[in-house]
Structure formats: C-alpha cells, structure tokens
Motif scaffolding. Structure first.
Motif, PDB file in Angstrom:
ATOM      1  N   SER A 294      78.692  48.414  76.076  1.00  0.00           N
ATOM      2  CA  SER A 294      78.171  47.039  76.091  1.00  0.00           C
ATOM      3  C   SER A 294      78.993  46.151  77.009  1.00  0.00           C
ATOM      4  O   SER A 294      78.454  45.272  77.683  1.00  0.00           O
ATOM      5  CB  SER A 294      78.168  46.463  74.672  1.00  0.00           C
ATOM      6  OG  SER A 294      77.315  47.204  73.825  1.00  0.00           O
ATOM      7  N   LEU A 295      80.305  46.370  77.036  1.00  0.00           N
ATOM      8  CA  LEU A 295      81.166  45.570  77.898  1.00  0.00           C
ATOM      9  C   LEU A 295      80.820  45.773  79.367  1.00  0.00           C
ATOM     10  O   LEU A 295      80.810  44.819  80.155  1.00  0.00           O
ATOM     11  CB  LEU A 295      82.629  45.942  77.650  1.00  0.00           C
ATOM     12  CG  LEU A 295      83.690  45.209  78.477  1.00  0.00           C
ATOM     13  CD1 LEU A 295      83.754  43.741  78.087  1.00  0.00           C
ATOM     14  CD2 LEU A 295      85.054  45.861  78.307  1.00  0.00           C
ATOM     15  N   LEU A 296      80.500  47.001  79.752  1.00  0.00           N
ATOM     16  CA  LEU A 296      80.312  47.330  81.165  1.00  0.00           C
ATOM     17  C   LEU A 296      78.863  47.230  81.626  1.00  0.00           C
ATOM     18  O   LEU A 296      78.614  46.933  82.793  1.00  0.00           O
ATOM     19  CB  LEU A 296      80.826  48.751  81.449  1.00  0.00           C
ATOM     20  CG  LEU A 296      82.318  48.991  81.188  1.00  0.00           C
ATOM     21  CD1 LEU A 296      82.669  50.447  81.427  1.00  0.00           C
ATOM     22  CD2 LEU A 296      83.178  48.090  82.062  1.00  0.00           C
ATOM     23  N   LEU A 297      77.904  47.479  80.729  1.00  0.00           N
ATOM     24  CA  LEU A 297      76.519  47.652  81.175  1.00  0.00           C
ATOM     25  C   LEU A 297      75.541  46.640  80.597  1.00  0.00           C
ATOM     26  O   LEU A 297      74.347  46.725  80.879  1.00  0.00           O
ATOM     27  CB  LEU A 297      76.031  49.065  80.810  1.00  0.00           C
ATOM     28  CG  LEU A 297      76.823  50.240  81.390  1.00  0.00           C
ATOM     29  CD1 LEU A 297      76.239  51.563  80.905  1.00  0.00           C
ATOM     30  CD2 LEU A 297      76.833  50.197  82.903  1.00  0.00           C
ATOM     31  N   LEU A 301      79.778  40.956  81.780  1.00  0.00           N
ATOM     32  CA  LEU A 301      80.728  40.673  82.864  1.00  0.00           C
ATOM     33  C   LEU A 301      80.026  40.294  84.152  1.00  0.00           C
ATOM     34  O   LEU A 301      80.475  39.410  84.873  1.00  0.00           O
ATOM     35  CB  LEU A 301      81.631  41.889  83.101  1.00  0.00           C
ATOM     36  CG  LEU A 301      82.599  42.257  81.973  1.00  0.00           C
ATOM     37  CD1 LEU A 301      83.363  43.516  82.323  1.00  0.00           C
ATOM     38  CD2 LEU A 301      83.562  41.116  81.687  1.00  0.00           C
ATOM     39  N   PHE A 302      78.938  40.983  84.457  1.00  0.00           N
ATOM     40  CA  PHE A 302      78.193  40.713  85.688  1.00  0.00           C
ATOM     41  C   PHE A 302      76.738  41.045  85.439  1.00  0.00           C
ATOM     42  O   PHE A 302      76.393  41.704  84.448  1.00  0.00           O
ATOM     43  CB  PHE A 302      78.747  41.533  86.865  1.00  0.00           C
ATOM     44  CG  PHE A 302      79.162  42.925  86.497  1.00  0.00           C
ATOM     45  CD1 PHE A 302      78.230  43.935  86.332  1.00  0.00           C
ATOM     46  CD2 PHE A 302      80.496  43.226  86.295  1.00  0.00           C
ATOM     47  CE1 PHE A 302      78.605  45.205  85.973  1.00  0.00           C
ATOM     48  CE2 PHE A 302      80.888  44.499  85.932  1.00  0.00           C
ATOM     49  CZ  PHE A 302      79.944  45.495  85.766  1.00  0.00           C
ATOM     50  N   ALA A 303      75.871  40.592  86.322  1.00  0.00           N
ATOM     51  CA  ALA A 303      74.433  40.744  86.131  1.00  0.00           C
ATOM     52  C   ALA A 303      74.043  42.221  86.100  1.00  0.00           C
ATOM     53  O   ALA A 303      74.620  43.050  86.799  1.00  0.00           O
ATOM     54  CB  ALA A 303      73.674  40.016  87.237  1.00  0.00           C
ATOM     55  N   VAL A 304      73.042  42.535  85.281  1.00  0.00           N
ATOM     56  CA  VAL A 304      72.560  43.914  85.192  1.00  0.00           C
ATOM     57  C   VAL A 304      72.040  44.388  86.543  1.00  0.00           C
ATOM     58  O   VAL A 304      72.158  45.567  86.887  1.00  0.00           O
ATOM     59  CB  VAL A 304      71.466  44.010  84.112  1.00  0.00           C
ATOM     60  CG1 VAL A 304      70.844  45.404  84.080  1.00  0.00           C
ATOM     61  CG2 VAL A 304      72.035  43.673  82.741  1.00  0.00           C
ATOM     62  N   SER A 305      71.473  43.479  87.333  1.00  0.00           N
ATOM     63  CA  SER A 305      70.950  43.859  88.649  1.00  0.00           C
ATOM     64  C   SER A 305      72.042  44.325  89.600  1.00  0.00           C
ATOM     65  O   SER A 305      71.745  44.977  90.606  1.00  0.00           O
ATOM     66  CB  SER A 305      70.203  42.675  89.262  1.00  0.00           C
ATOM     67  OG  SER A 305      71.049  41.541  89.380  1.00  0.00           O
ATOM     68  N   ASN A 306      73.307  44.000  89.305  1.00  0.00           N
ATOM     69  CA  ASN A 306      74.413  44.460  90.143  1.00  0.00           C
ATOM     70  C   ASN A 306      74.930  45.838  89.756  1.00  0.00           C
ATOM     71  O   ASN A 306      75.782  46.392  90.442  1.00  0.00           O
ATOM     72  CB  ASN A 306      75.575  43.459  90.070  1.00  0.00           C
ATOM     73  CG  ASN A 306      75.236  42.131  90.715  1.00  0.00           C
ATOM     74  OD1 ASN A 306      74.329  42.056  91.544  1.00  0.00           O
ATOM     75  ND2 ASN A 306      75.930  41.081  90.340  1.00  0.00           N
ATOM     76  N   ILE A 307      74.443  46.385  88.653  1.00  0.00           N
ATOM     77  CA  ILE A 307      74.843  47.727  88.225  1.00  0.00           C
ATOM     78  C   ILE A 307      74.140  48.745  89.127  1.00  0.00           C
ATOM     79  O   ILE A 307      72.965  48.571  89.466  1.00  0.00           O
ATOM     80  CB  ILE A 307      74.478  47.950  86.752  1.00  0.00           C
ATOM     81  CG1 ILE A 307      75.208  46.926  85.870  1.00  0.00           C
ATOM     82  CG2 ILE A 307      74.806  49.360  86.298  1.00  0.00           C
ATOM     83  CD1 ILE A 307      74.809  46.975  84.413  1.00  0.00           C
ATOM     84  N   PRO A 308      74.819  49.816  89.539  1.00  0.00           N
ATOM     85  CA  PRO A 308      74.164  50.835  90.369  1.00  0.00           C
ATOM     86  C   PRO A 308      72.876  51.336  89.736  1.00  0.00           C
ATOM     87  O   PRO A 308      72.790  51.544  88.529  1.00  0.00           O
ATOM     88  CB  PRO A 308      75.222  51.954  90.447  1.00  0.00           C
ATOM     89  CG  PRO A 308      76.524  51.249  90.274  1.00  0.00           C
ATOM     90  CD  PRO A 308      76.253  50.114  89.334  1.00  0.00           C
ATOM     91  N   VAL A 309      71.861  51.508  90.564  1.00  0.00           N
ATOM     92  CA  VAL A 309      70.525  51.824  90.063  1.00  0.00           C
ATOM     93  C   VAL A 309      70.503  53.150  89.318  1.00  0.00           C
ATOM     94  O   VAL A 309      69.657  53.368  88.446  1.00  0.00           O
ATOM     95  CB  VAL A 309      69.531  51.832  91.243  1.00  0.00           C
ATOM     96  CG1 VAL A 309      69.835  52.979  92.206  1.00  0.00           C
ATOM     97  CG2 VAL A 309      68.097  51.891  90.752  1.00  0.00           C
ATOM     98  N   GLN A 310      71.440  54.047  89.631  1.00  0.00           N
ATOM     99  CA  GLN A 310      71.449  55.354  88.976  1.00  0.00           C
ATOM    100  C   GLN A 310      71.711  55.244  87.475  1.00  0.00           C
ATOM    101  O   GLN A 310      71.257  56.091  86.699  1.00  0.00           O
ATOM    102  CB  GLN A 310      72.507  56.264  89.608  1.00  0.00           C
ATOM    103  CG  GLN A 310      72.222  56.664  91.042  1.00  0.00           C
ATOM    104  CD  GLN A 310      72.671  55.606  92.034  1.00  0.00           C
ATOM    105  OE1 GLN A 310      73.168  54.545  91.645  1.00  0.00           O
ATOM    106  NE2 GLN A 310      72.527  55.905  93.317  1.00  0.00           N
ATOM    107  N   ILE A 311      72.468  54.230  87.041  1.00  0.00           N
ATOM    108  CA  ILE A 311      72.782  54.085  85.616  1.00  0.00           C
ATOM    109  C   ILE A 311      72.251  52.774  85.041  1.00  0.00           C
ATOM    110  O   ILE A 311      72.464  52.506  83.860  1.00  0.00           O
ATOM    111  CB  ILE A 311      74.310  54.159  85.384  1.00  0.00           C
ATOM    112  CG1 ILE A 311      75.031  53.061  86.178  1.00  0.00           C
ATOM    113  CG2 ILE A 311      74.849  55.523  85.732  1.00  0.00           C
ATOM    114  CD1 ILE A 311      76.515  52.990  85.879  1.00  0.00           C
ATOM    115  N   ARG A 312      71.568  51.988  85.856  1.00  0.00           N
ATOM    116  CA  ARG A 312      71.079  50.698  85.372  1.00  0.00           C
ATOM    117  C   ARG A 312      70.079  50.850  84.238  1.00  0.00           C
ATOM    118  O   ARG A 312      70.007  50.011  83.336  1.00  0.00           O
ATOM    119  CB  ARG A 312      70.449  49.922  86.534  1.00  0.00           C
ATOM    120  CG  ARG A 312      70.047  48.497  86.204  1.00  0.00           C
ATOM    121  CD  ARG A 312      69.318  47.869  87.375  1.00  0.00           C
ATOM    122  NE  ARG A 312      70.099  47.975  88.601  1.00  0.00           N
ATOM    123  CZ  ARG A 312      69.594  47.792  89.813  1.00  0.00           C
ATOM    124  NH1 ARG A 312      68.306  47.507  89.958  1.00  0.00           N
ATOM    125  NH2 ARG A 312      70.361  47.909  90.881  1.00  0.00           N
TER     126      ARG A 312
END
Length: 369
Positions: A294-297, A301-312
C-alpha cells in the motif's frame, strides 16, 4: 444475528484482557500518522549551493544574490582550491554554481555568457526540481536586470492553484496517512487474533460450535471493525489540528468508504492469520500485504499513473488505492458520490472477495445445526 453478536462479545472480552493489543490499537495509529503525515515533504528548502564566482563583479554578485534570495537554495562558500566535483562527491553540497570570467562584460555586450550549474542527480526528482528552479531564477535575473532582448509576449499565463493552494506537503501526505493507518492496524489485529486461535488451540471451539464459517468470521471481524472506526475518529481529530482536515459537505461518502475499508482490512488480516496459523508469520504477511504494498503502489507517495505499467495493474487489488482516492476527494476536493462511486465499488468488491476467501479457508469446519 444473535450468534454473530455472541461471537463478537466473546472476541471483545478476549481483546480487553490483552493490554498490548489495546495499546497497539489506540496509541500506535496516532503516533505513526503523525510521523507519516508530518515528516515528509515534496518541497526543497535550504539546499546547499556552492558558489564559484570567477568574475567577482557587481553583476555576478547580483546574479548570486538572486539564488540566495530564493528559499530553495542556501549559498555556501567553497574551500580554497576545492573543485566542484570533489565537493559534490563528498556530500558538502547538492549543487555548485560556476560563474565564468568576463561574465559582466559578455552580458553587457549581449553575448550571453554560459553559467554552469552542477547538480547532484543521485535523487532524480530533487535534481529535476532544482534544475527547474534554477531556470526560473535565471529568467527572473534577466528580466530584472534588463539584460538581453525581451521576447514578445504572445500569451499571458495566470495560474490558480485549487484544493491545496499553499502547496503544503503536510496536507497531501496527511490526507493519505489516514488510509495508511487504517489498513495496517485493523488488519494486524485481525491477523494476530486469528493466528492466536490456532496457536492456543481455541479454534477447536469454533469447529465444535454451531456457528457457520460466515457467522464466525463476521462475529470475529465486527469487534475489530468497530475498533478501527474508533481509530478513524481519533486520527481524523488529529488531522483537523495537524493536517488541516475539514468535514466534507457530504460526510456519508467518507463514512461508507471507511466502513468498507475497515472490513476489507480486517478480512485480509484474518485471511493471512488463517493461512499462516502463527502470529509471527501473520505479522510478516500483514506488513507485506497491507502496509508495504500500500505504501508503494496505492498512490500515497506518488500518483498511480507514475507507477511502471508492468505492475500498475496490481494497484487495483489494494484497498488503500481506492480509499486514499476517496479520502482526498472528500477532504481536499470536497466532491460527492459521482466522483467517488468507482473507487467505492472497488472497495466493495475487495471486501466481498476477502470475506469469501476466509469462508473458503474455513470450509473444513464441521458444524451441527
């Protein structure tokens, strides 16, 4: 319903006897919410900037004063014969500003002298922010001194900041901290008490009783959902004083989302407790599944759209992702059901899923009547 309430009363009596669980449920959420919301910042302040002025003229000193007047930088003199590369590598500063010789002469002639800004880019986000700030200060210096040709202004841009006009990191992280606290502690309580049933052998009482798996799970979870709701009011009160929380115009959205979120968290913790059967393993599973992910994804901390698409895609399976979005919609944007309907349905689906997984895990329970 009477059997569910009877199981809940039994769980409440067991909870009251455990002083450590009471301390964990009441005090720790307040402490960690204060730390999570009040110790993080996205804004850079007092960044050490080494200055190398090889021109030492009135204009070069004015240029340095432009940086010194900004809250972002703190000018620091370099040691004699110390190179900028060594100063950055040794951690004495995070940036170095080098003004060449003949700076003022070339500027007066309109030749555009090159000023070098060396930035420690170990932290890429901070380096980008420092570079943008330096570019803005450079433009401000040229405009204030009247050096160089001013381009014709075709469009005038006026910014208006909504929902967080002060750009306060405490407001941003403080709203998300509410979701982080309400996912770890109810889930941890559910996981610990369920695993304790296996360690102490009291799970046999559930096997021998007339309770169905669904009733046993509902009665056990009810206590910790109510405790989580008590934590919610404590953390919300803290947020009013520390993080500028305000009661939304439609509080029903936040309250319904909180109930679903607490149920999802408790059911998840019970699922881990049923799967592991030991308190130590349950703690590790809850920490990994409910807190770290939950902290990372989740978008805390940052927008979900900034998470790499492979694990978004995995973010959609975290209750914190949907709840933090609803919290920020309610506390910062003050919008109602129309905007929060989709994440609310995501919370409902995860709640039903975790409850169903608990029922499947308890399918070997043999009841009579």
């Amino acid at each position: 319903m009477k059997k569910i309430l009877a199981q809940a009363m039994k769980e409440w009596r067991l909870f009251r006897r455990d002083k450590l669980l009471i301390l964990l449920a009441v005090l720790m959420p307040l402490v960690l919410m204060t730390l999570a919301g009040g110790t993080q910042s996205l804004r850079l302040r007092n960044v050490r900037l080494l200055t190398y002025d090889y021109d030492n003229t009135l204009l070069s000193r004015t240029y340095l004063e432009t940086y010194g007047a900004a809250l972002t930088f703190r000018l620091v003199a370099h040691r004699p014969s110390e190179s900028p590369e060594f100063a950055l590598s040794s951690g004495q500063a995070r940036a170095a500003l080098i003004i060449p010789q003949n700076f003022e002469r070339d500027a007066r002639r309109g030749e555009g002298p090159f000023v070098q800004l060396m930035i420690d880019a170990s932290d890429s986000n901070a380096a980008t922010a420092l570079g943008n700030m330096a570019a803005a200060l450079n433009t401000s210096f040229a405009r204030n001194t009247g050096i160089g040709q001013r381009p014709q202004q075709v469009v005038r841009l006026e910014q208006r900041l909504w929902f967080n006009p002060g750009l306060s990191s405490r407001v941003y992280f403080g709203s998300g901290a509410l979701g982080m606290m309400l996912i770890i502690f109810p889930a941890l309580l559910g996981g610990l008490t369920t695993a304790k049933e296996y360690e102490m052998g009291t799970i046999i009482q559930a096997y021998a009783s007339s309770l169905s798996a669904g009733r046993w799970i509902a009665g056990k979870a009810l206590v910790y959902v109510l405790i989580g709701f008590f934590d919610f009011f404590l953390c919300f009160t803290l947020g009013i004083f520390m993080f500028s929380y305000r009661i939304p115009s439609d509080p029903a959205v936040l309250l319904v989302a909180t109930v679903l979120y607490l149920m999802a968290g408790v059911f998840f913790g019970m699922m881990i407790g049923n799967a592991t059967g030991t308190q130590s393993a349950a703690i590790q599973g809850v920490q990994m599944g409910s807190f770290l992910l939950s902290l990372l994804l989740s978008g805390y901390l940052f927008a979900v759209s900034n998470i790499p698409v492979q694990i978004r895609w995995f973010s959609s399976f975290l209750p914190a992702t949907h709840y933090i979005q609803i919290v920020r919609n309610s506390l910062l944007r003050d919008v109602g059901w129309a905007t929060s309907f989709r994440p609310m349905m995501g919370l409902l689906a995860l709640t039903v899923f975790f409850f169903g997984m608990n029922v499947l895990q308890m399918r070997k329970m043999q009841f009579k009547g």
